[in-house]
Design an enzyme around this catalytic site. Structure first.
Site, PDB file in Angstrom:
ATOM      1  CD  GLN A  79      -2.802  -0.842   2.564  1.00 51.51           C
ATOM      2  OE1 GLN A  79      -2.838  -1.736   3.377  1.00 51.51           O
ATOM      3  NE2 GLN A  79      -3.456   0.300   2.746  1.00 51.51           N
ATOM      4  CG  HIS A  80       0.306   3.487   2.466  1.00 50.08           C
ATOM      5  ND1 HIS A  80      -0.912   4.072   2.715  1.00 50.08           N
ATOM      6  CD2 HIS A  80       0.451   2.507   3.390  1.00 50.08           C
ATOM      7  CE1 HIS A  80      -1.469   3.464   3.761  1.00 50.08           C
ATOM      8  NE2 HIS A  80      -0.669   2.503   4.180  1.00 50.08           N
ATOM      9  CG  ASP A 232       0.113  -5.403   1.122  1.00 51.72           C
ATOM     10  OD1 ASP A 232      -0.579  -4.534   1.680  1.00 51.72           O
ATOM     11  OD2 ASP A 232       1.337  -5.508   1.300  1.00 51.72           O
TER      12      ASP A 232
HETATM   13  O1  LIG Z   1       1.666   0.221   4.909  1.00 45.67           O
HETATM   14  C1  LIG Z   1       1.113  -0.844   5.091  1.00 45.67           C
HETATM   15  C2  LIG Z   1      -0.288  -0.905   5.564  1.00 45.67           C
HETATM   16  O2  LIG Z   1      -0.848   0.331   5.828  1.00 45.67           O
HETATM   17  C3  LIG Z   1       1.878  -2.110   4.811  1.00 45.67           C
HETATM   18  O3  LIG Z   1       1.203  -3.238   5.288  1.00 45.67           O
HETATM   19  C4  LIG Z   1       2.217  -2.204   3.335  1.00 45.67           C
HETATM   20  O4  LIG Z   1       1.049  -2.505   2.614  1.00 45.67           O
HETATM   21  C5  LIG Z   1       3.376  -3.150   3.087  1.00 45.67           C
HETATM   22  O5  LIG Z   1       3.063  -4.473   3.098  1.00 45.67           O
HETATM   23  P1  LIG Z   1       4.061  -5.734   3.110  1.00 45.67           P
HETATM   24  O6  LIG Z   1       5.018  -5.598   2.016  1.00 45.67           O
HETATM   25  O7  LIG Z   1       4.670  -5.817   4.466  1.00 45.67           O
HETATM   26  O8  LIG Z   1       3.131  -6.906   2.894  1.00 45.67           O
END
Ligand SMILES: O=C(CO)[C@@H](O)[C@H](O)COP(=O)(O)O
Ligand SMILES: Nc1ncnc2c1ncn2[C@@H]1O[C@H](COP(=O)(O)OP(=O)(O)O)[C@@H](O)[C@H]1O
Length: 472
Positions: A79-80, A232
């Protein structure tokens, strides 16, 4: 018997792209692939080249053995992250990732200008350094030429989906991590304040609406359907076929704790982000920056295997090697405290697991409360992500949560959730219904252990007393 129908689901996460080819009828994983990404940056910086995501995506998808036959595909992504594209669709610079904390001052300024309550009401979340809005503000301030050259802004999953279809699209789940989407549309006031226009952003698809079809010349069969994709965590919620109110703890590069809720969350304290899910509901979530990688790093420093933990002792580890998001301490570094002559390396490692799990478990009830779902300590906590395979992680979560813990046998729940989205385009079912039919959440339930309140109290006290060291 008809021909076997197969879809591909992809998790483009922080460390790698993981692809699963899944039988639509049975949910059987018939092929898989994985290819790594590079994350670069020192200090608070964390960046990746989106073109590398695309080549890793192609490699992972090819390794499934189904790229030329799969009927539909979908992408779940970290995300983000801020992806900036020029007028030709090429990245202006590497993407700024969710765990890049250089945007902490910009996030603080956004909150100061309008107030935490305003943000929580307006977009469901109080923006921290991870949110795309703070990253865009950082870019404008620190690299104005790059911001000026940006014709289009995308999130990681949007970028990959657009490379497949040629259309600029996103979904409500991932859009909710930007802090410029309200739950109904892009917020013109926030965009204007950030110097962005809606034309620079992807179209937000309705749940279940196809993003398009695979174009010629790509890594998948031309004409295959492309589902909307999502962030994700939203994809994992789909992959589990999650019912409202069931809590999930995900142990990966990030640690996350979340639940699907019927109510739209708003937490002005900022601990809980009020994300949307990929269907019509919500996904209140708390996230830490330091989870499996931080604990593995402590194990490496101690020269121990990650399972080599020992109980007892008085040590406390706050493993905030990357700064931290929950609690909101972007300038923090790791802290070892309470070490004695008789403290063993195994106890220090156990303390690192405890420190990493602590804030996630402390936020669990807040997550449910924020979305208006009842907190029930007897309900199993679903444990997923790479860390869920580790015995030390499982035992830590059991001991600090005091809850039964269910470990789904299915792995790669983000990619499975994406596959369920793709399958739903073919069958007309809702994606979470597809996942329930596939039985993705089933797995052993570990009995609850007595809650280790002594360790929890020691962690809470250390956090309070160390506040001056963990701030700026
Ligand atoms: O920033 C967040 C949720 O807000 C994280 O959960 C990212 O989405 C990264 O995910 P992973 O690579 O650890 O699965
Ligand atoms: N058997 C295991 N025991 C404990 N941790 C593991 C195991 N296998 C993988 N991991 C951890 O899982 C992490 C990757 O998890 P994953 O959910 O795939 O991360 P992400 O999706 O964020 O890239 C690695 O950092 C590693 O520490």
């Amino acid at each position: 018997m008809g021909a076997q129908r197969v879809v591909i689901g992809v998790d483009s996460s922080t460390q790698s792209a993981k692809a699963l080819a899944v039988d639509v009828e049975t949910g059987e994983v018939v092929g898989q692939g994985r290819a790594g990404h590079t994350v670069s940056g020192t200090g608070g910086a964390r960046e990746s080249d989106p073109r590398q995501w695309w080549s890793a995506f192609a490699e992972a998808v090819a390794a499934t053995g189904w790229a030329d036959r799969a009927e539909a595909v979908s992408v779940g992504g970290q995300q983000h992250g801020l992806v900036t594209l020029d007028a030709d669709g090429a990245p202006v610079r590497p993407a700024l990732l969710w765990n890049d904390v250089r945007s902490a001052p910009q996030a603080a300024r956004l909150v100061e200008e309008r107030g935490a309550q305003w943000w929580a009401e307006r977009v469901g979340s109080v923006p921290g350094a991870s949110f795309t809005a703070a990253k865009w503000a950082w870019l404008r301030e620190n690299e104005p030429e790059a911001a000026a050259a940006t014709a289009q802004v995308r999130l990681p999953h949007d970028f990959l989906t657009e490379r497949l279809t040629g259309e600029g699209t996103t979904d409500r789940g991932d859009a909710s991590g930007t802090a410029w989407w309200t739950g109904e549309g892009y917020d013109p006031e926030i965009l204007a304040a950030l110097g962005l226009t809606e034309r620079q952003l992807p179209r937000v698809l309705a749940p279940g609406e196809a993003a398009g079809k695979v174009r010629a010349g790509g890594p998948l069969r031309e004409g295959a359907l492309v589902a909307p994709g999502t962030g994700d965590n939203m994809a994992a919620a789909l992959g589990l076929g999650l019912a409202p109110g069931t809590p999930v703890l995900s142990l990966g590069t990030s640690g996350t704790v979340y639940a699907v809720t019927r109510g739209r969350p708003q937490d002005p304290s900022g601990t809980v982000a009020g994300f949307a899910d990929a269907l019509g509901g919500w996904l209140p979530l708390a996230c830490t920056l330091n989870c499996t990688l931080a604990v593995d790093r402590v194990a490496a420093l101690l020269g121990r295997d990650r399972e080599d933990v020992e109980p007892g002792g008085s040590a406390v580890v706050l493993p905030y090697l990357d700064g931290e998001r929950t609690p909101n301490l972007p300038y923090a570094a790791g802290l070892f405290h309470g070490v004695r002559h008789d403290t063993t390396a195994g106890q220090l490692l156990q303390a690192a697991y405890d420190g990493a799990a602590y804030s996630l478990l402390a936020a669990l009830d807040d997550v449910l409360r924020a979305g208006g779902e009842p907190a029930d300590d007897g309900q199993p906590l679903l444990l997923i992500g790479g860390g869920a395979r580790g015995n030390a992680w499982q035992q830590t979560v059991r001991r600090l949560s005091g809850r039964p813990v269910q470990v789904p046998r299915a792995q790669e729940l983000v990619a499975l959730g994406a596959a369920a989205q793709a399958a739903s385009l073919l069958t007309g079912e809702a994606p979470d219904q597809v996942a329930r039919r596939w039985g993705t959440a089933s797995g052993p339930v570990l009995d609850p252990l007595p809650r280790d309140t002594e360790t929890l109290d020691r962690l809470a006290l250390t956090l309070r007393q160390a506040a001056p060291l963990l701030g700026r």
